[in-house]
Write an enzyme that holds these catalytic residues in place. Structure first.
Site, short mmCIF file in Angstrom:
data_model
loop_
_atom_site.label_atom_id
_atom_site.label_comp_id
_atom_site.label_asym_id
_atom_site.label_seq_id
_atom_site.Cartn_x
_atom_site.Cartn_y
_atom_site.Cartn_z
CE LYS A 221 -0.44 -0.71 7.60
NZ LYS A 221 -2.16 0.16 7.96
CD GLU B 274 7.51 -4.44 1.05
OE1 GLU B 274 8.01 -4.23 0.11
OE2 GLU B 274 7.89 -4.93 2.04
CB VAL B 275 0.62 -6.36 4.73
CG1 VAL B 275 0.14 -7.28 5.91
CG2 VAL B 275 0.27 -4.91 5.07
N GLY C 175 0.81 -1.32 -0.06
CA GLY C 175 -0.09 -0.07 0.28
C GLY C 175 1.11 1.32 0.19
NE ARG C 176 -3.20 5.71 1.79
CZ ARG C 176 -4.50 6.67 1.51
NH1 ARG C 176 -4.84 7.29 0.57
NH2 ARG C 176 -5.32 6.38 2.42
CG PHE C 177 0.76 1.37 4.63
CD1 PHE C 177 1.71 0.19 5.13
CD2 PHE C 177 -0.42 1.16 4.08
CE1 PHE C 177 1.15 -0.94 4.70
CE2 PHE C 177 -0.90 -0.14 3.72
CZ PHE C 177 -0.22 -1.21 4.17
CG ASP D 208 -9.09 5.38 4.09
OD1 ASP D 208 -9.66 5.77 3.34
OD2 ASP D 208 -7.88 5.15 4.29
#
Length: 524
Positions: free
Chosen positions: A227, A213-214, A209-211, A328
């Site tokens: 995360k 990896e998971v 994601g934009r943050f 969100d």
């Protein structure tokens, strides 16, 4: 006497100006005029050392260069000279001055002390510098304390108790049970979080994601989700860890938090958030792969409403919980558990409400929610940011969109139409493909507004559709033939009102779906 001399000098100077007579002075540099000069200001004598010899300078100073006029404490034309004397009578600068010797009392060899301006400068300068350094030191100390409290949580415990939590026979399920029965509901102690995080073995990437990896990780034979935030998303990591550790937050329909840690491998710092692992992944992934029965649809919808109701609810008391709004909510931020229930995740944008002070704790984070799921009041910037219920109403709008995604994938039963497709009626007509299966019919998975905006819509594109044209995702007429889908359609419409205050609450939705679940059980 000094005041008297100053007054006499001023009178003499004014007399010269009025009378128009020039002042005659000795001048060491005026060979052509017989070492004399004339001025309307003052005569000046100075002495200094040059090449080991005492040098004397006598010159005229014009009235414009006297600061202040009449009785100057500084002769501008004598800049750089250590010992100067200004006077106002003819040839008064014929006196011989002694060379200035720097002492603690002053710079005058004749014993004269520093003037008030020099004394103020000498004393005030170091004091001001000391004050500045002290203020900087206090600021840095407070900043470090705040950062420490963010990173390490608000309550610290004695590491000597670690064996109570991390005995060799403790499993992940045991730790989760300890957290849920400890009374605080705010997660494991810091030292246990660090120990758990640093003994996890990463297995595979399961999402990006934009943050960051998971990953799926292993700890003592159990699966966990890790995360990993990029370093530039440090604020998001701070915020999400902080929200997850809110007192009394733990709930079966909110993602179970296990640990947070920052791991420095020497090259860069990894920011970890460890939580329960759910192999089905997000609701978005789940609905893309599977259709659901009516019972499964109700279970997903009811559990999502239960999680959101607990998040929104304020629990009063010393061990209470503030109201929290997600901000969100979407199918990608809801996970599906093995039992077919939902768990709300990704609290990095959440806000907390403290009812005692009526303040909203909004994190200093530049991220915004997902445009496709933004409520009308968010899109047109009319939302009241000072009213906590405004954020809860925006969550309800997004929940209605998630329900639309779920209901589309419901196997309703019955016979499919003979022509293989259904024409859905709304303000805009579209054809939808129908998937045939042994248990009934369902539509292919789509995101809300898939037929009205691009795959990555801008805020302006969403605002035009949602606010200006007032369109909403299509609710097919054939849903009216099935009680559960009819109720789901009614709930969606009541979540999508343009007026946020008119929308249902999460608790009202939970009660309606609970009753629907009971009715379906009776039918079966």
């Amino acid at each position: 006497m000094a005041v008297r001399r100053s007054a006499l000098a001023l009178v003499a100077l004014l007399g010269l100006v009025v009378a128009g007579d020039a002042l005659h002075c000795n001048c060491t540099n005026c060979e052509k005029t017989g070492y004399e000069c004339e001025t309307d200001g003052a005569c000046m004598a100075s002495t200094y050392y040059s090449q080991g010899k005492e040098q004397h300078v006598r010159i005229c100073i014009s009235r414009d260069n006297l600061v202040p006029p009449g009785q100057p404490f500084y002769c501008l034309s004598a800049e750089g000279l250590l010992n100067t004397h200004c006077c106002y009578s003819d040839y008064c600068n014929s006196i011989d001055l002694k060379v200035a010797v720097p002492t603690m009392a002053g710079w005058s060899g004749s014993g004269s002390s520093w003037g008030p301006v020099e004394l103020v400068a000498v004393i005030a300068g170091p004091v001001f510098l000391l004050c500045v350094l002290l203020m900087v030191g206090v600021f840095l100390f407070q900043y470090q304390q705040r950062a420490y409290s963010h990173r390490q949580r608000l309550e610290m415990e004695d590491p000597s108790c670690e064996h109570l939590y991390l005995a060799k026979d403790k499993t992940l399920q045991d730790l989760i049970y300890d957290m849920s029965t400890s009374g605080s509901g705010s997660g494991l102690p810091l030292f246990v979080q660090r120990t758990v995080a640093r003994t996890i073995v990463l297995q595979e990437i399961i999402g990006k994601g934009r943050f960051g990896e998971v990953w799926r990780g292993k700890w003592r034979g159990g699966d966990v989700a890790v995360k990993i935030f990029s370093s530039r998303e440090e604020r998001s990591w701070f915020r999400e860890a902080e929200i997850y550790q809110t007192i009394m937050l733990r709930h079966e329909n909110i993602l179970g938090f296990i640990a947070a840690d920052n791991k420095d491998n020497g090259t860069w710092t990894q920011l970890w958030l460890v939580s329960d692992y759910h192999e089905y992944g997000s609701l978005f992934d789940y609905l893309n792969r599977y259709s659901v029965t009516i019972e499964g649809m109700i279970k997903l919808a009811l559990s999502a409403a239960s999680g959101l109701a607990h998040l929104h609810m304020e629990i009063l008391g010393t061990q209470g919980k503030p109201g929290i709004a997600h901000r969100d909510l979407k199918s990608k931020n809801i996970l599906v558990k093995k039992n077919g229930m939902c768990a709300i995740a990704d609290l990095g944008l959440a806000v907390r409400h403290e009812s005692i002070t009526d303040t909203i704790d909004i994190a200093p984070n530049q991220r915004v929610g997902t445009k496709r799921y933004m409520a009308p009041e968010v899109l047109d910037e009319t939302i009241n940011m000072k009213h906590f219920d405004s954020f809860k109403c925006a969550d309800i709008y997004a929940l209605g969109l998630v329900y639309w995604e779920i209901a589309r994938r419901c196997n309703a039963g019955g016979e499919p139409p003979s022509n293989g497709f259904i024409l859905l009626t709304s303000s805009v007509k579209h054809t939808h493909s129908i998937v045939l299966c042994s248990t009934g019919i369902h539509e292919e998975y789509q995101l809300p507004y898939y037929d009205l905006v691009p795959s990555d819509p801008s805020i302006e594109e969403m605002r035009k559709v949602v606010c200006d044209q007032k369109l909403r995702p299509n609710v097919p007429n054939w849903w009216q033939s099935y009680e559960s889908l009819r109720v789901m359609g009614k709930i969606m419409r009541e979540c999508w009102y343009a007026n946020g205050a008119a929308r249902l609450t999460a608790l009202r939705i939970k009660k309606t779906l609970s009753q629907l679940s009971v009715e379906e059980d009776v039918k079966m």
